[in-house]
Write a protein that holds these residues in place. Structure first.
Motif, PDB file in Angstrom:
ATOM      1  N   SER A 192       0.851  -1.191   0.000  1.00 46.70           N
ATOM      2  CA  SER A 192       0.000   0.000   0.000  1.00 46.70           C
ATOM      3  C   SER A 192       0.887   1.241   0.000  1.00 46.70           C
ATOM      4  O   SER A 192       1.824   1.331   0.793  1.00 46.70           O
ATOM      5  CB  SER A 192      -0.888   0.028   1.245  1.00 46.70           C
ATOM      6  N   VAL A 193       0.605   2.177  -0.879  1.00 44.94           N
ATOM      7  CA  VAL A 193       1.413   3.401  -0.965  1.00 44.94           C
ATOM      8  C   VAL A 193       0.498   4.620  -1.073  1.00 44.94           C
ATOM      9  O   VAL A 193      -0.480   4.609  -1.822  1.00 44.94           O
ATOM     10  CB  VAL A 193       2.347   3.374  -2.200  1.00 44.94           C
ATOM     11  N   LEU A 194       0.841   5.642  -0.304  1.00 49.12           N
ATOM     12  CA  LEU A 194       0.127   6.909  -0.389  1.00 49.12           C
ATOM     13  C   LEU A 194       0.998   7.929  -1.119  1.00 49.12           C
ATOM     14  O   LEU A 194       2.196   8.023  -0.858  1.00 49.12           O
ATOM     15  CB  LEU A 194      -0.183   7.421   1.024  1.00 49.12           C
ATOM     16  N   ILE A 195       0.394   8.661  -2.052  1.00 44.92           N
ATOM     17  CA  ILE A 195       1.085   9.783  -2.708  1.00 44.92           C
ATOM     18  C   ILE A 195       0.224  11.008  -2.426  1.00 44.92           C
ATOM     19  O   ILE A 195      -0.943  11.045  -2.832  1.00 44.92           O
ATOM     20  CB  ILE A 195       1.192   9.543  -4.228  1.00 44.92           C
ATOM     21  N   SER A 196       0.750  11.983  -1.726  1.00 47.17           N
ATOM     22  CA  SER A 196      -0.086  13.124  -1.345  1.00 47.17           C
ATOM     23  C   SER A 196       0.749  14.371  -1.104  1.00 47.17           C
ATOM     24  O   SER A 196       1.864  14.288  -0.600  1.00 47.17           O
ATOM     25  CB  SER A 196      -0.861  12.792  -0.060  1.00 47.17           C
ATOM     26  N   GLY A 197       0.218  15.518  -1.486  1.00 48.60           N
ATOM     27  CA  GLY A 197       0.939  16.758  -1.226  1.00 48.60           C
ATOM     28  C   GLY A 197       0.230  17.930  -1.852  1.00 48.60           C
ATOM     29  O   GLY A 197      -0.958  17.861  -2.169  1.00 48.60           O
ATOM     30  N   SER A 198       1.003  19.004  -2.080  1.00 48.62           N
ATOM     31  CA  SER A 198       0.380  20.215  -2.621  1.00 48.62           C
ATOM     32  C   SER A 198       0.267  20.147  -4.141  1.00 48.62           C
ATOM     33  O   SER A 198      -0.501  20.884  -4.751  1.00 48.62           O
ATOM     34  CB  SER A 198       1.223  21.437  -2.253  1.00 48.62           C
ATOM     35  N   VAL A 199       1.025  19.235  -4.758  1.00 45.26           N
ATOM     36  CA  VAL A 199       1.177  19.276  -6.210  1.00 45.26           C
ATOM     37  C   VAL A 199      -0.021  18.703  -6.984  1.00 45.26           C
ATOM     38  O   VAL A 199      -0.470  17.587  -6.729  1.00 45.26           O
ATOM     39  CB  VAL A 199       2.501  18.562  -6.626  1.00 45.26           C
ATOM     40  N   ASN A 200      -0.544  19.536  -7.891  1.00 43.20           N
ATOM     41  CA  ASN A 200      -1.538  19.038  -8.839  1.00 43.20           C
ATOM     42  C   ASN A 200      -0.799  18.263  -9.916  1.00 43.20           C
ATOM     43  O   ASN A 200       0.366  18.538 -10.199  1.00 43.20           O
ATOM     44  CB  ASN A 200      -2.299  20.202  -9.479  1.00 43.20           C
ATOM     45  N   TRP A 201      -1.476  17.333 -10.556  1.00 42.84           N
ATOM     46  CA  TRP A 201      -0.800  16.510 -11.560  1.00 42.84           C
ATOM     47  C   TRP A 201      -0.791  17.239 -12.907  1.00 42.84           C
ATOM     48  O   TRP A 201      -1.453  16.831 -13.870  1.00 42.84           O
ATOM     49  CB  TRP A 201      -1.489  15.157 -11.669  1.00 42.84           C
ATOM     50  N   THR A 202      -0.062  18.348 -12.942  1.00 47.86           N
ATOM     51  CA  THR A 202       0.016  19.168 -14.157  1.00 47.86           C
ATOM     52  C   THR A 202       1.474  19.486 -14.445  1.00 47.86           C
ATOM     53  O   THR A 202       2.331  19.357 -13.561  1.00 47.86           O
ATOM     54  CB  THR A 202      -0.714  20.514 -13.963  1.00 47.86           C
ATOM     55  N   ASN A 203       1.762  19.962 -15.650  1.00 51.03           N
ATOM     56  CA  ASN A 203       3.142  20.335 -15.998  1.00 51.03           C
ATOM     57  C   ASN A 203       3.624  21.482 -15.130  1.00 51.03           C
ATOM     58  O   ASN A 203       4.790  21.553 -14.743  1.00 51.03           O
ATOM     59  CB  ASN A 203       3.235  20.705 -17.478  1.00 51.03           C
ATOM     60  N   THR A 204       2.707  22.419 -14.810  1.00 48.68           N
ATOM     61  CA  THR A 204       3.077  23.532 -13.938  1.00 48.68           C
ATOM     62  C   THR A 204       3.409  23.006 -12.548  1.00 48.68           C
ATOM     63  O   THR A 204       4.410  23.391 -11.938  1.00 48.68           O
ATOM     64  CB  THR A 204       1.895  24.531 -13.806  1.00 48.68           C
ATOM     65  N   GLY A 205       2.557  22.117 -12.051  1.00 47.78           N
ATOM     66  CA  GLY A 205       2.771  21.562 -10.712  1.00 47.78           C
ATOM     67  C   GLY A 205       4.096  20.837 -10.617  1.00 47.78           C
ATOM     68  O   GLY A 205       4.851  20.994  -9.652  1.00 47.78           O
ATOM     69  N   PHE A 206       4.418  20.023 -11.626  1.00 50.23           N
ATOM     70  CA  PHE A 206       5.623  19.209 -11.583  1.00 50.23           C
ATOM     71  C   PHE A 206       6.873  19.940 -12.069  1.00 50.23           C
ATOM     72  O   PHE A 206       7.947  19.385 -12.034  1.00 50.23           O
ATOM     73  CB  PHE A 206       5.436  17.932 -12.416  1.00 50.23           C
ATOM     74  N   GLY A 207       6.714  21.161 -12.579  1.00 44.49           N
ATOM     75  CA  GLY A 207       7.914  21.801 -13.109  1.00 44.49           C
ATOM     76  C   GLY A 207       8.080  23.244 -12.751  1.00 44.49           C
ATOM     77  O   GLY A 207       9.213  23.720 -12.621  1.00 44.49           O
ATOM     78  N   ALA A 208       7.005  23.984 -12.565  1.00 41.75           N
ATOM     79  CA  ALA A 208       7.146  25.431 -12.478  1.00 41.75           C
ATOM     80  C   ALA A 208       6.681  26.030 -11.151  1.00 41.75           C
ATOM     81  O   ALA A 208       6.697  27.244 -10.990  1.00 41.75           O
ATOM     82  CB  ALA A 208       6.385  26.080 -13.622  1.00 41.75           C
ATOM     83  N   ASN A 209       6.278  25.197 -10.219  1.00 41.88           N
ATOM     84  CA  ASN A 209       5.814  25.727  -8.933  1.00 41.88           C
ATOM     85  C   ASN A 209       6.689  25.207  -7.788  1.00 41.88           C
ATOM     86  O   ASN A 209       7.410  24.238  -7.957  1.00 41.88           O
ATOM     87  CB  ASN A 209       4.377  25.264  -8.644  1.00 41.88           C
ATOM     88  N   TYR A 210       6.532  25.845  -6.630  1.00 45.19           N
ATOM     89  CA  TYR A 210       7.107  25.287  -5.408  1.00 45.19           C
ATOM     90  C   TYR A 210       6.053  24.355  -4.829  1.00 45.19           C
ATOM     91  O   TYR A 210       4.971  24.803  -4.438  1.00 45.19           O
ATOM     92  CB  TYR A 210       7.452  26.397  -4.413  1.00 45.19           C
ATOM     93  N   GLU A 211       6.340  23.080  -4.801  1.00 46.05           N
ATOM     94  CA  GLU A 211       5.351  22.082  -4.370  1.00 46.05           C
ATOM     95  C   GLU A 211       6.042  20.967  -3.587  1.00 46.05           C
ATOM     96  O   GLU A 211       7.250  20.786  -3.693  1.00 46.05           O
ATOM     97  CB  GLU A 211       4.660  21.428  -5.591  1.00 46.05           C
ATOM     98  N   ASN A 212       5.223  20.213  -2.864  1.00 46.00           N
ATOM     99  CA  ASN A 212       5.743  19.016  -2.201  1.00 46.00           C
ATOM    100  C   ASN A 212       4.849  17.832  -2.494  1.00 46.00           C
ATOM    101  O   ASN A 212       3.662  17.983  -2.787  1.00 46.00           O
ATOM    102  CB  ASN A 212       5.843  19.230  -0.685  1.00 46.00           C
ATOM    103  N   CYS A 213       5.433  16.664  -2.416  1.00 48.09           N
ATOM    104  CA  CYS A 213       4.668  15.447  -2.643  1.00 48.09           C
ATOM    105  C   CYS A 213       5.261  14.338  -1.775  1.00 48.09           C
ATOM    106  O   CYS A 213       6.413  13.946  -1.942  1.00 48.09           O
ATOM    107  CB  CYS A 213       4.766  15.080  -4.128  1.00 48.09           C
ATOM    108  N   THR A 214       4.485  13.873  -0.808  1.00 51.80           N
ATOM    109  CA  THR A 214       4.963  12.841   0.116  1.00 51.80           C
ATOM    110  C   THR A 214       4.554  11.460  -0.392  1.00 51.80           C
ATOM    111  O   THR A 214       3.414  11.270  -0.804  1.00 51.80           O
ATOM    112  CB  THR A 214       4.359  13.067   1.526  1.00 51.80           C
ATOM    113  N   ILE A 215       5.495  10.543  -0.343  1.00 52.54           N
ATOM    114  CA  ILE A 215       5.223   9.163  -0.731  1.00 52.54           C
ATOM    115  C   ILE A 215       5.453   8.303   0.505  1.00 52.54           C
ATOM    116  O   ILE A 215       6.500   8.403   1.138  1.00 52.54           O
ATOM    117  CB  ILE A 215       6.194   8.717  -1.847  1.00 52.54           C
ATOM    118  N   SER A 216       4.483   7.487   0.879  1.00 54.57           N
ATOM    119  CA  SER A 216       4.648   6.720   2.114  1.00 54.57           C
ATOM    120  C   SER A 216       3.903   5.385   2.082  1.00 54.57           C
ATOM    121  O   SER A 216       2.775   5.297   1.611  1.00 54.57           O
ATOM    122  CB  SER A 216       4.149   7.546   3.300  1.00 54.57           C
ATOM    123  N   SER A 217       4.568   4.356   2.619  1.00 53.28           N
ATOM    124  CA  SER A 217       3.919   3.045   2.761  1.00 53.28           C
ATOM    125  C   SER A 217       3.386   2.869   4.182  1.00 53.28           C
ATOM    126  O   SER A 217       3.016   1.762   4.562  1.00 53.28           O
ATOM    127  CB  SER A 217       4.928   1.921   2.514  1.00 53.28           C
TER     128      SER A 217
END
Ligand code: ZN
Length: 252
Positions: A192-217
């Motif tokens: 089981s894995v959780l992926i969660s954070g501020s980042v929307n799944w967009t090109n801006t989110g993954f490249g042009a913003n300050y964002e975080n994304c936590t991955i946890s089992s």
């Protein structure tokens, strides 16, 4: 000495019989312990605990990657590489065995959509909860997903915005539900894995913003997020048709 004679000798000799019995019990418990360890190892996949940060350093290596296959960012020396972070999320989706439950405000990332398509082709069950407005934004992948038969639900009957950006891969309760429907008792190895954070799944989110994304089992986190997803999924039960109808109308 024949085997039968050996057994007779052991049986007729109290000390020898006791020693043999203890040795047998020790051997059996050792074998049992090895079997438990083997089962544990083979019903779990790798555990992950990591935070991905997206920042101004994420794309300084873009020239290095240009023109290369996307799935080869291991040689990148930029520890903030946005492409590698995105690839990590795609790899987790590639490792999904049973389910991917997504609650996302905006989804336009082609890389993640391709990973989800591969999951669908492997028979992984995908469910999506999204915002009723953002589903129709430019290049939204939600409409494509609906066209692929992925069930989509969302807040049609409330004024609240569906602002989450999380995803649970192979959540325990969801896997158990799927196994029950398929009448299977023993699961394939999964984690089981959780992926969660501020980042929307967009090109801006993954490249042009300050964002975080936590991955946890983490068991507690994955369970709590899966529970909230299931709760929302039930609450939005009557919105599936509305979403599908609007998605089809928009794509026409
Ligand atoms: Zn890079």
């Amino acid at each position: 000495m024949e085997l039968v004679e050996m057994f007779d000798l052991v049986r007729s000799h109290p000390i020898l019989a006791t020693v043999t019995m203890f040795a047998g019990t020790a051997l059996a418990s050792e074998l049992l312990w090895k079997a438990i360890q083997y089962a544990r190892r083979h019903t779990r996949r790798r555990r992950v605990h990591e935070v991905l940060f997206f920042n101004e350093l994420g794309e300084v290596c873009l020239d290095h990657h240009r023109g290369k296959s996307f799935t080869n960012t291991n040689d990148c020396r930029n520890s903030h590489c946005s492409l590698r972070s995105l690839e990590k999320i795609a790899v987790l989706m590639d490792e999904a065995q049973y389910s991917i439950d997504i609650a996302i405000y905006t989804f336009t990332s082609n890389t993640l959509w391709l990973a989800l398509k591969r999951a669908l082709q492997r028979g992984v069950s995908i469910r999506v909860i999204s915002d009723r407005e953002m589903v129709y934004c430019n290049s939204s992948k939600i409409q494509e997903m609906a066209a692929f038969g992925v069930p989509v639900r969302g807040p049609f009957k409330t004024n609240l915005i569906m602002h989450h950006k999380f995803c649970v891969i192979d959540g325990l309760a969801r896997v158990q539900e799927i196994l029950q429907v398929k009448q299977r008792k023993w699961p394939r190895p999964y984690e089981s894995v959780l992926i969660s954070g501020s980042v929307n799944w967009t090109n801006t989110g993954f490249g042009a913003n300050y964002e975080n994304c936590t991955i946890s089992s983490d068991e507690i986190l994955t369970r709590q997020y899966q529970e909230e997803f299931n709760r929302m999924w039930k609450f939005f039960a009557d919105t599936a048709e509305k979403f599908l109808k609007s998605c089809v109308e928009k794509s026409e």
